[in-house]
Design a protein around this motif. Structure first.
Motif, mmCIF file in Angstrom:
data_model
loop_
_atom_site.group_PDB
_atom_site.id
_atom_site.type_symbol
_atom_site.label_atom_id
_atom_site.label_comp_id
_atom_site.label_asym_id
_atom_site.label_seq_id
_atom_site.Cartn_x
_atom_site.Cartn_y
_atom_site.Cartn_z
ATOM 1 N N GLY A 406 0.803 -1.230 0.019
ATOM 2 C CA GLY A 406 0.056 0.047 0.130
ATOM 3 C C GLY A 406 0.820 1.254 -0.050
ATOM 4 N N LEU A 407 0.640 2.026 0.835
ATOM 5 C CA LEU A 407 1.316 3.311 1.154
ATOM 6 C C LEU A 407 3.018 2.964 1.079
ATOM 7 C CD1 LEU A 407 -0.918 5.599 3.470
ATOM 8 C CD2 LEU A 407 -0.360 5.705 1.011
ATOM 9 N N ASP A 408 3.468 1.923 1.860
ATOM 10 C CA ASP A 408 4.674 1.559 1.852
ATOM 11 C C ASP A 408 5.291 0.553 0.652
ATOM 12 O OD1 ASP A 408 4.937 2.683 4.386
ATOM 13 O OD2 ASP A 408 4.115 0.988 5.442
ATOM 14 N N ALA A 409 4.512 0.725 -0.472
ATOM 15 C CA ALA A 409 5.017 0.259 -1.632
ATOM 16 C C ALA A 409 6.294 0.782 -2.109
ATOM 17 C CB ALA A 409 3.957 0.019 -2.556
ATOM 18 N N PRO A 410 7.398 0.052 -2.618
ATOM 19 C CA PRO A 410 8.414 0.674 -3.076
ATOM 20 C C PRO A 410 8.087 1.388 -4.546
ATOM 21 C CG PRO A 410 8.655 -1.564 -3.320
ATOM 22 C CD PRO A 410 7.435 -1.510 -2.729
ATOM 23 N N ILE A 411 8.893 2.478 -4.640
ATOM 24 C CA ILE A 411 8.878 3.216 -5.784
ATOM 25 C C ILE A 411 10.250 3.554 -6.369
ATOM 26 C CG2 ILE A 411 8.419 5.484 -6.882
ATOM 27 C CD1 ILE A 411 5.793 4.233 -6.487
ATOM 28 N N ALA A 412 10.389 2.925 -7.575
ATOM 29 C CA ALA A 412 11.747 3.086 -8.120
ATOM 30 C C ALA A 412 12.216 4.502 -8.475
ATOM 31 C CB ALA A 412 12.094 2.093 -9.470
ATOM 32 N N GLN A 413 13.472 4.623 -8.708
ATOM 33 C CA GLN A 413 13.809 6.126 -8.917
ATOM 34 C C GLN A 413 13.026 6.383 -10.515
ATOM 35 O OE1 GLN A 413 18.219 6.234 -9.886
ATOM 36 N NE2 GLN A 413 18.176 8.719 -10.320
ATOM 37 N N GLY A 414 12.700 7.747 -10.251
ATOM 38 C CA GLY A 414 11.927 8.084 -11.718
ATOM 39 C C GLY A 414 10.501 7.483 -11.737
ATOM 40 N N GLY A 415 10.224 6.715 -10.898
ATOM 41 C CA GLY A 415 8.780 6.086 -10.755
ATOM 42 C C GLY A 415 8.837 5.003 -12.084
ATOM 43 N N THR A 416 9.704 4.558 -12.344
ATOM 44 C CA THR A 416 10.072 3.695 -13.703
ATOM 45 C C THR A 416 8.914 2.194 -13.245
ATOM 46 O OG1 THR A 416 12.054 2.780 -12.778
ATOM 47 C CG2 THR A 416 12.063 4.634 -14.360
ATOM 48 N N ASN A 417 8.681 1.981 -11.987
ATOM 49 C CA ASN A 417 8.085 0.796 -11.657
ATOM 50 C C ASN A 417 6.504 0.966 -11.750
ATOM 51 O OD1 ASN A 417 8.351 2.033 -9.600
ATOM 52 N ND2 ASN A 417 8.017 0.156 -8.168
ATOM 53 N N VAL A 418 6.102 2.083 -12.194
ATOM 54 C CA VAL A 418 4.660 2.411 -12.271
ATOM 55 C C VAL A 418 4.463 2.956 -13.761
ATOM 56 C CG1 VAL A 418 4.311 2.629 -9.911
ATOM 57 C CG2 VAL A 418 4.564 4.543 -11.091
ATOM 58 N N SER A 419 3.204 2.868 -14.152
ATOM 59 C CA SER A 419 2.953 3.326 -15.594
ATOM 60 C C SER A 419 2.892 4.885 -15.449
ATOM 61 C CB SER A 419 1.752 2.918 -15.969
ATOM 62 O OG SER A 419 0.382 3.447 -15.445
ATOM 63 N N GLY A 420 2.915 5.290 -16.857
ATOM 64 C CA GLY A 420 2.830 7.038 -17.060
ATOM 65 C C GLY A 420 1.473 7.405 -16.256
ATOM 66 N N GLY A 421 0.349 6.985 -16.643
ATOM 67 C CA GLY A 421 -0.952 7.503 -15.837
ATOM 68 C C GLY A 421 -0.720 7.433 -14.323
ATOM 69 N N GLN A 422 -0.331 6.302 -13.757
ATOM 70 C CA GLN A 422 0.022 6.235 -12.218
ATOM 71 C C GLN A 422 0.830 7.290 -11.912
ATOM 72 O OE1 GLN A 422 1.064 2.174 -11.997
ATOM 73 N NE2 GLN A 422 -0.791 1.309 -11.779
ATOM 74 N N ARG A 423 1.939 7.601 -12.850
ATOM 75 C CA ARG A 423 2.853 8.641 -12.123
ATOM 76 C C ARG A 423 2.164 9.964 -12.081
ATOM 77 N NH1 ARG A 423 6.874 6.018 -15.220
ATOM 78 N NH2 ARG A 423 6.547 7.335 -17.152
ATOM 79 N N GLN A 424 1.473 10.189 -13.152
ATOM 80 C CA GLN A 424 0.819 11.395 -13.104
ATOM 81 C C GLN A 424 -0.240 11.756 -11.865
ATOM 82 O OE1 GLN A 424 -1.118 12.253 -17.042
ATOM 83 N NE2 GLN A 424 0.610 13.204 -17.582
ATOM 84 N N ARG A 425 -0.792 10.422 -11.767
ATOM 85 C CA ARG A 425 -1.935 10.726 -10.661
ATOM 86 C C ARG A 425 -1.401 10.652 -9.105
ATOM 87 N NH1 ARG A 425 -5.731 5.762 -11.965
ATOM 88 N NH2 ARG A 425 -3.935 5.368 -13.328
ATOM 89 N N LEU A 426 -0.060 9.998 -9.131
ATOM 90 C CA LEU A 426 0.783 10.196 -7.811
ATOM 91 C C LEU A 426 1.285 11.611 -7.497
ATOM 92 C CD1 LEU A 426 2.521 6.768 -7.768
ATOM 93 C CD2 LEU A 426 0.593 7.770 -6.146
ATOM 94 N N SER A 427 1.865 12.331 -8.744
ATOM 95 C CA SER A 427 2.349 13.578 -8.743
ATOM 96 C C SER A 427 1.250 14.373 -8.410
ATOM 97 C CB SER A 427 2.855 13.887 -10.155
ATOM 98 O OG SER A 427 3.760 13.148 -10.475
ATOM 99 N N ILE A 428 -0.094 14.226 -9.151
ATOM 100 C CA ILE A 428 -1.082 15.315 -8.658
ATOM 101 C C ILE A 428 -1.596 14.962 -7.021
ATOM 102 C CG2 ILE A 428 -3.698 15.514 -8.997
ATOM 103 C CD1 ILE A 428 -3.343 14.543 -11.819
#
Length: 523
Positions: A406-428
């Motif tokens: 969940g909230l403790d899920a790892p995020i790789a540098q640059g957010g490369t382990n999530v999709s582009g849409g997911q990166r946008q929503r996390l940034s928002i």
């Protein structure tokens, strides 16, 4: 026994001094490197996007790591060898002259011969070391591009081309390093040649003086030992001389960064209080890059009021992102003014300005860590409940709950382990956590499908109803409900109004609508 005891005592003192020199020299060099890296880091952090772009990220990384390491090594050698070398040299000369003045001319000949030869080699080494650091920058840039764009490389089957490209950069670096290495390799043979020739000369000319009764054999042996000590100190200095050119080039590159003044100058008398929620106002704002023939933005005039959604649309290259960058002072307007809450951003305290703004960049970037650590960039004190609330608004809760941890899920540098849409929503969501008075969305909905886009914008309205919201968008469907739409064309405002008004009165906007929604939707 007394003389031997004194000799042993002096040797012990010398060993202790050498150990102390290495210990304190290493501590000094490490502290110096720490402070230097910190100074570069803070200087780069103070620079605007203009200065960072001029140096380039690969070069700045090289200057912060490799260049600092070379200077740091020079500091270590200075503390351990350079200080001792002149002491040994001067002491050896004095003791040699004390033994026999008649052989002193050998010292006068041998020492300058070494210094002259090393100086000639160093003059040629300086240029090679400068080229070597530049070649390291190029190799770092090519490697960084290939690692970052590995998916594109594989998608277009360009591995052979990229292999040749990196091979060319690697070969240039290797050739430059070899040329510098060959010059460096000449130093020790020259020193040893002079060293051995001087020893032979001492024995040759000293033998004649011993035969003439002008000097004793013991004095001749002592003179030879002192000459060895003198030349050893010169050898130590020559080793330092090999390090100085490269460190000097690295120091120049570091100084270039430290001496670069940012174009975003903090105000001398900053305004700290912010009077209410006045939104963002552009008063004839213009921007032109140094050396450019024409400005990117010209005479921009509009007011994005608090409680309203202001959309900015235009063709590619119209200056939309640059316009948004003027608000948080990523660039400073070269003409006119940008006001936040009625105060020119160039007069506002930078911390106050940035605390008022939540930015979602065109290329969303996530830092290595966890989902929670990325969201708390907006507010380090945010609770888990608040994070889930903002994730739900950003339409990101569902996929975050599905991630392991969940909230403790790892995020790789640059957010490369999530999709582009997911990166946008996390940034928002990260911007929402900050709860600022001004939201800047720079094409932040482009990777979302139309349904998610609509739900997200609907969820944003309650939480942003008291804030000024500026949205840069390419899709008309994203901005159709905006309170006002600013149309940019070639850096100029060609229309301001609502969707229905601009569809009838602004030709560039009508062309964008026609191209996206079709003639029937535009009618």
């Amino acid at each position: 026994m007394r003389a031997g005891g004194c000799l042993l005592l002096v040797s012990l003192i010398q060993i202790g001094s050498a150990i102390a020199a290495v210990y304190f020299g290493a501590r000094t060099a490490m502290s110096f490197g720490r402070d230097l890296r910190s100074a570069i880091f803070h200087r780069v952090g103070q620079c605007s996007c203009r200065e960072v772009g001029r140096f380039g990220a690969p070069s700045l990384i090289t200057r912060t790591t490799n260049d600092v390491q070379q200077v740091q090594m020079l500091v270590v050698l200075t503390c351990t060898m350079l200080v001792a070398a002149p002491i040994m040299c001067v002491g050896g000369i004095l003791m040699a002259l004390r033994q026999d003045i008649g052989l002193a001319w050998l010292v006068v000949v041998s020492v300058p011969a070494i210094v002259l030869a090393i100086s000639l080699i160093i003059r040629r080494m300086v240029r090679q070391f400068r080229l070597r650091q530049e070649r390291i920058d190029v190799a770092n840039r090519v490697l960084r591009e290939q690692i970052t764009g590995v998916r594109v490389v594989r998608a277009f089957v360009r591995e052979p081309f990229e292999t040749r490209r990196f091979g060319a950069a690697n070969t240039d670096l290797t050739d430059t390093a070899l040329r510098a290495g060959r010059l460096m390799a000449l130093i020790f043979p020259i020193v040893m040649l002079v060293f051995n020739a001087s020893s032979v000369a001492v024995l040759w000319f000293g033998a004649a003086r011993v035969d003439a009764g002008l000097i004793q054999i013991g004095a001749l042996t002592a003179f030879l030992q002192y000459l060895v000590q003198i030349l050893m100190s010169v050898m130590m200095a020559s080793f330092m001389a090999m390090m100085v050119p490269r460190a000097a080039i690295c120091a120049e590159r570091i100084a270039e960064v430290l001496d670069t003044d940012t174009s975003v100058v903090p105000p001398a008398d900053p305004v700290t209080p912010v009077g209410g929620a006045g939104g963002v106002e552009f008063r004839g704002a213009s921007f032109q890059y140094p050396g450019a023939e024409a400005p990117v933005l010209r005479d921009i005039i509009f007011h994005a009021q608090a409680g309203q959604v202001t959309a900015i649309i235009g063709s590619t290259g119209a200056g939309k992102t640059t316009l948004l960058s003027l608000v948080p002072r990523l660039f400073d307007a070269t003409g006119g003014a940008v006001l936040v809450d009625g105060v020119d951003v160039r007069e506002l305290d930078l911390d106050v300005l940035w605390s008022r703004i939540g930015v979602v960049p065109q290329r969303p970037y996530l830092f290595s860590g966890t989902v929670a650590s990325n969201l708390r960039y907006g507010d380090p004190e945010a609770t888990d409940e608040e994070l889930w609330q903002f994730l739900e608004i950003a339409q990101a809760r569902e996929f975050v709950e599905a991630m392991p941890g969940g909230l403790d899920a790892p995020i790789a540098q640059g957010g490369t382990n999530v999709s582009g849409g997911q990166r946008q929503r996390l940034s928002i969501a990260r911007a929402l956590v900050r709860q600022p008075g001004i939201y800047l969305f720079d094409d932040s909905f482009s990777a979302l499908d139309l349904g998610t886009d609509a739900r997200l914008r609907a969820a944003l309205r309650p939480i942003t109803r008291d804030a000024a919201v500026l949205i840069v968008a390419q899709r008309v469907s994203t901005i159709v409900d905006a309170d006002q739409i600013v149309v940019l064309d070639d850096g100029e405002v060609v229309g301001i109004g609502r969707h229905e008004e601009l569809r009838e009165s602004c030709l560039p906007y009508a062309e964008i609508v026609d191209s996206q929604l079709g003639v029937e939707a535009a009618a």
